[in-house]
Design an enzyme around this catalytic site. Structure first.
Site, short mmCIF file in Angstrom:
data_model
loop_
_atom_site.label_atom_id
_atom_site.label_comp_id
_atom_site.label_asym_id
_atom_site.label_seq_id
_atom_site.Cartn_x
_atom_site.Cartn_y
_atom_site.Cartn_z
N GLY A 5 0.83 -1.20 0.00
CA GLY A 5 0.00 0.00 0.00
C GLY A 5 0.86 1.25 0.00
O GLY A 5 0.45 2.29 0.52
N GLY A 6 2.05 1.14 -0.60
CA GLY A 6 3.00 2.25 -0.58
C GLY A 6 2.74 3.31 -1.64
O GLY A 6 3.50 4.25 -1.78
N ASP A 16 -1.69 -7.72 -5.25
CA ASP A 16 -2.91 -7.83 -4.45
C ASP A 16 -2.54 -8.67 -3.23
O ASP A 16 -2.34 -9.88 -3.35
CB ASP A 16 -4.02 -8.50 -5.26
CG ASP A 16 -5.29 -8.70 -4.43
OD1 ASP A 16 -5.27 -8.39 -3.22
OD2 ASP A 16 -6.29 -9.15 -5.01
N VAL A 17 -2.44 -8.04 -2.07
CA VAL A 17 -1.93 -8.76 -0.89
C VAL A 17 -2.86 -9.88 -0.44
O VAL A 17 -2.45 -10.77 0.31
CB VAL A 17 -1.64 -7.81 0.30
CG1 VAL A 17 -0.52 -6.86 -0.02
CG2 VAL A 17 -2.90 -7.08 0.76
N ASN A 67 1.14 -2.34 5.32
CA ASN A 67 0.33 -1.12 5.46
C ASN A 67 -0.92 -1.17 4.59
O ASN A 67 -1.90 -0.47 4.88
CB ASN A 67 1.22 0.08 5.09
CG ASN A 67 0.45 1.32 4.77
OD1 ASN A 67 0.05 2.07 5.66
ND2 ASN A 67 0.19 1.57 3.48
N TYR A 77 -13.66 -3.90 9.67
CA TYR A 77 -12.35 -3.25 9.66
C TYR A 77 -11.65 -3.42 11.01
O TYR A 77 -10.48 -3.81 11.08
CB TYR A 77 -12.54 -1.77 9.31
CG TYR A 77 -11.27 -0.95 9.36
CD1 TYR A 77 -10.37 -0.94 8.30
CD2 TYR A 77 -10.96 -0.18 10.49
CE1 TYR A 77 -9.21 -0.19 8.36
CE2 TYR A 77 -9.80 0.58 10.55
CZ TYR A 77 -8.93 0.57 9.49
OH TYR A 77 -7.77 1.31 9.54
N LYS A 92 -8.20 -5.40 12.05
CA LYS A 92 -7.04 -4.73 12.65
C LYS A 92 -6.68 -5.34 14.01
O LYS A 92 -5.52 -5.32 14.42
CB LYS A 92 -7.30 -3.23 12.77
CG LYS A 92 -7.38 -2.53 11.41
CD LYS A 92 -6.04 -2.61 10.69
CE LYS A 92 -6.00 -1.84 9.40
NZ LYS A 92 -4.68 -1.89 8.74
#
Ligand code: NAD
Length: 251
Positions: free
Chosen positions: A12-13, A62-63, A89, A157, A161
């Protein structure tokens, strides 16, 4: 320079917090691998890092796919020959539809968990063989301070997390003797385009009022904590959660 000759992957950099962290690592001498699903953002990030004199490679990733994260690790090794740092991230956060639990479909729940929780699992799994060969590695997983307070409309979400913290603790136990540290940074509400896409502006001001340090949080506020956890200064710290939110939540 703290990270001269080191190789860092930032998922996500392409934008927001990830881009800010990637630029900070590049300023400290690291060679960057930008892994993002957004190709335009990823290419732009590489150009911005090159403009500041850094070296970066973009790998469309795509992680949530283990094939994609295996290809990411292979591309990083082919280009730079090592992987010292992984910053997990990437997350589904931008444009996330905030909904009561009864209205979140199973498919929405699964997609958020697939990116935000399976993602760090996939990328960690992909880089561990190389980090073990090197007998050195730093993994920093980005969670959220919503884990300590809950957040209405964000159950998928926040669950993802919270899962990141549990996963990191297991990871830290498994890889410590191989010279690898894994820690979590939990940001508070941070002023990015993504946060603005889902949180009304008044909420930013309301959160500011809850902080010991009463101002908006920016991506730059996360740099010190994350770079510390990537550096040799934190070599005896693993499995920990560092909450960076201007003193909003003490847990
Ligand atoms: N901004 C905040 O208020 C805040 C607060 C706490 C935690 N966080 C966390 O910080 C991180 C960054 O947030 P941000 O505000 O910069 O968001 P952002 O949307 O700007 O950045 C997320 C990046 O992840 C990428 N991405 C999304 N799905 C992906 C996938 N499947 N594979 C690879 N890349 C993917 C996006 O393209 C984007 O570039 C996220 O993990 C977020 O959950 C943000």
């Amino acid at each position: 320079m703290r990270f001269a000759d080191e190789v860092a992957i930032v998922t996500g950099g392409g934008q927001g917090i990830g881009l800010c962290l990637a630029q900070a690592l590049a300023r400290e001498g690291a060679r960057l691998v930008i892994a993002d699903i957004d190709e335009q953002a990823g290419q732009d990030a590489v150009r911005q890092i090159a403009k500041q004199g850094g070296q970066a490679l973009f790998v469309p990733t795509d992680v949530s796919s283990d094939q994609s994260t295996a290809a990411l690790a292979a591309a990083a090794l082919a280009e730079f020959g090592a992987i010292h740092i992984l910053i997990n991230n990437a997350a589904l956060f931008r444009n996330l539809a905030l909904k009561p639990i009864e209205e979140i479909s199973g498919a929405e729940w699964d997609r958020v968990l697939a990116v935000n929780l399976r993602g760090p699992f996939n990328t960690s799994k992909a880089v561990l063989p190389q980090m073990k060969r090197q007998r050195r590695g730093k993994i920093v997983n980005i969670s959220s301070n919503t884990v300590f307070s809950g957040g209405p409309g964000m159950s998928h979400y926040v669950a993802s997390k919270a899962g990141v913290i549990g996963f990191t603790r297991c990871l830290a136990r498994e890889v410590g003797s191989a010279g690898i540290c894994a820690n979590v940074v939990a940001p508070g509400l941070t002023d990015t385009e993504a946060a603005q896409s889902i949180i009304p502006l008044q909420r930013f001001d309301a959160v500011t009022g809850l902080r010991a340090i009463g101002r908006h949080q920016t991506p730059a506020d996360l740099v010190g904590a994350v770079l510390f956890l990537c550096s040799t200064d934190s070599d005896f710290i693993t499995g920990q959660v560092l909450n960076v939110d201007g003193g909003q939540i003490f847990y």
